[in-house]
Design a protein around this motif. Structure first.
Motif, PDB file in Angstrom:
ATOM      1  N   THR A   1       0.848  -1.200   0.000  1.00 31.50           N
ATOM      2  CA  THR A   1       0.000   0.000   0.000  1.00 31.50           C
ATOM      3  C   THR A   1       0.877   1.241   0.000  1.00 31.50           C
ATOM      4  O   THR A   1       1.849   1.331   0.754  1.00 31.50           O
TER       5      THR A   1
ATOM      6  N   LEU B   1       0.703   5.395   0.302  1.00 27.12           N
ATOM      7  CA  LEU B   1      -0.170   6.461   0.792  1.00 27.12           C
ATOM      8  C   LEU B   1       0.508   7.816   0.614  1.00 27.12           C
ATOM      9  O   LEU B   1       1.573   8.066   1.188  1.00 27.12           O
TER      10      LEU B   1
ATOM     11  N   TYR C   1      -5.297  11.087   3.143  1.00 31.05           N
ATOM     12  CA  TYR C   1      -4.374  10.786   2.040  1.00 31.05           C
ATOM     13  C   TYR C   1      -4.969  11.219   0.706  1.00 31.05           C
ATOM     14  O   TYR C   1      -6.125  10.956   0.422  1.00 31.05           O
TER      15      TYR C   1
ATOM     16  N   VAL D   1      -4.260   6.886  -2.596  1.00 32.33           N
ATOM     17  CA  VAL D   1      -3.949   5.582  -1.993  1.00 32.33           C
ATOM     18  C   VAL D   1      -3.826   4.588  -3.146  1.00 32.33           C
ATOM     19  O   VAL D   1      -4.780   4.403  -3.901  1.00 32.33           O
TER      20      VAL D   1
ATOM     21  N   HIS E   1      -2.248   0.627  -4.507  1.00 37.04           N
ATOM     22  CA  HIS E   1      -1.797  -0.684  -4.017  1.00 37.04           C
ATOM     23  C   HIS E   1      -1.308  -1.527  -5.180  1.00 37.04           C
ATOM     24  O   HIS E   1      -1.733  -1.355  -6.328  1.00 37.04           O
TER      25      HIS E   1
ATOM     26  N   PRO F   1       5.654   9.550  -0.084  1.00 37.07           N
ATOM     27  CA  PRO F   1       4.665   8.538   0.288  1.00 37.07           C
ATOM     28  C   PRO F   1       5.096   7.700   1.474  1.00 37.07           C
ATOM     29  O   PRO F   1       6.284   7.553   1.756  1.00 37.07           O
ATOM     30  N   ILE F   2       4.105   7.181   2.171  1.00 39.16           N
ATOM     31  CA  ILE F   2       4.300   6.088   3.122  1.00 39.16           C
ATOM     32  C   ILE F   2       4.028   4.805   2.350  1.00 39.16           C
ATOM     33  O   ILE F   2       3.020   4.700   1.658  1.00 39.16           O
ATOM     34  N   ILE F   3       4.959   3.863   2.432  1.00 37.27           N
ATOM     35  CA  ILE F   3       4.780   2.598   1.715  1.00 37.27           C
ATOM     36  C   ILE F   3       4.933   1.457   2.713  1.00 37.27           C
ATOM     37  O   ILE F   3       5.909   1.417   3.477  1.00 37.27           O
ATOM     38  N   GLN F   4       3.951   0.558   2.712  1.00 38.68           N
ATOM     39  CA  GLN F   4       4.077  -0.600   3.593  1.00 38.68           C
ATOM     40  C   GLN F   4       3.611  -1.876   2.905  1.00 38.68           C
ATOM     41  O   GLN F   4       2.846  -1.830   1.941  1.00 38.68           O
TER      42      GLN F   4
END
Lengths: 103, 103
Positions: B5, B7, B57, B60, B62, B94-97
């Motif tokens: 994901t 964000l 956000y 988003v 994915h 971005p935040i990526i997880q």
């Protein structure tokens, strides 16, 4: 199509019962929302990429609807019942947002 | 199955070229990752539900993979090329997880 994303922050020491969420909460939400909700998904955060390390969110879930009105009309009357179930599986406060699927 | 994901925080005044992201960046990522990546999705944040108001956000996205190894082995060698394209569509970080799909 509309995707409602639900993000549970990964705060140390907080409770999250993933089995309850997947087996009880989400099916309850699906039943309350009825035909308006076209499906859901649940991801368990396992690692951060950016930043590296712990994932920012412990659980990321999403619910799909054909239109914004379908979400609003089905969620609105059931929001209180859905929120009332949250303490049954977590102490975390989710971030919830509505997105329009663009790809 | 693994869902990565991405964000992009909704910070006022920041640039995000959604057309470039959907039409250029994501297809480039898909091509670099090859058969390891099983698909992607992009949502444009339109409203916050909790908290109400602006979405947390702006975008988003994915990306789906069969296994964590598929993600690591395909993303690792291409991470620099992918990151180098980010300034072409946004100033946001971005935040990526990585998440494991549980439902």
């Amino acid at each position: 199509m509309i995707r409602v994303t639900v993000l549970y922050p990964n705060k140390p020491g907080m409770r999250f019962d993933l089995a309850y969420y997947v087996e009880k909460h989400c099916p309850m939400v699906m039943e309350l929302l009825g035909e308006a909700c076209k499906g859901f998904g649940v991801d368990q955060g396992i690692a951060g990429v950016m930043p590296a390390g712990e994932p920012a969110y412990r659980v990321v879930a999403h619910f799909l609807f054909d239109t914004l009105e379908d979400f609003q009309n089905s969620f609105g009357p059931n929001a209180a019942a859905i929120a009332a179930d949250i303490p049954n599986y977590t102490d975390l406060q989710p971030i919830i947002q509505v997105g329009e699927v663009r790809a």
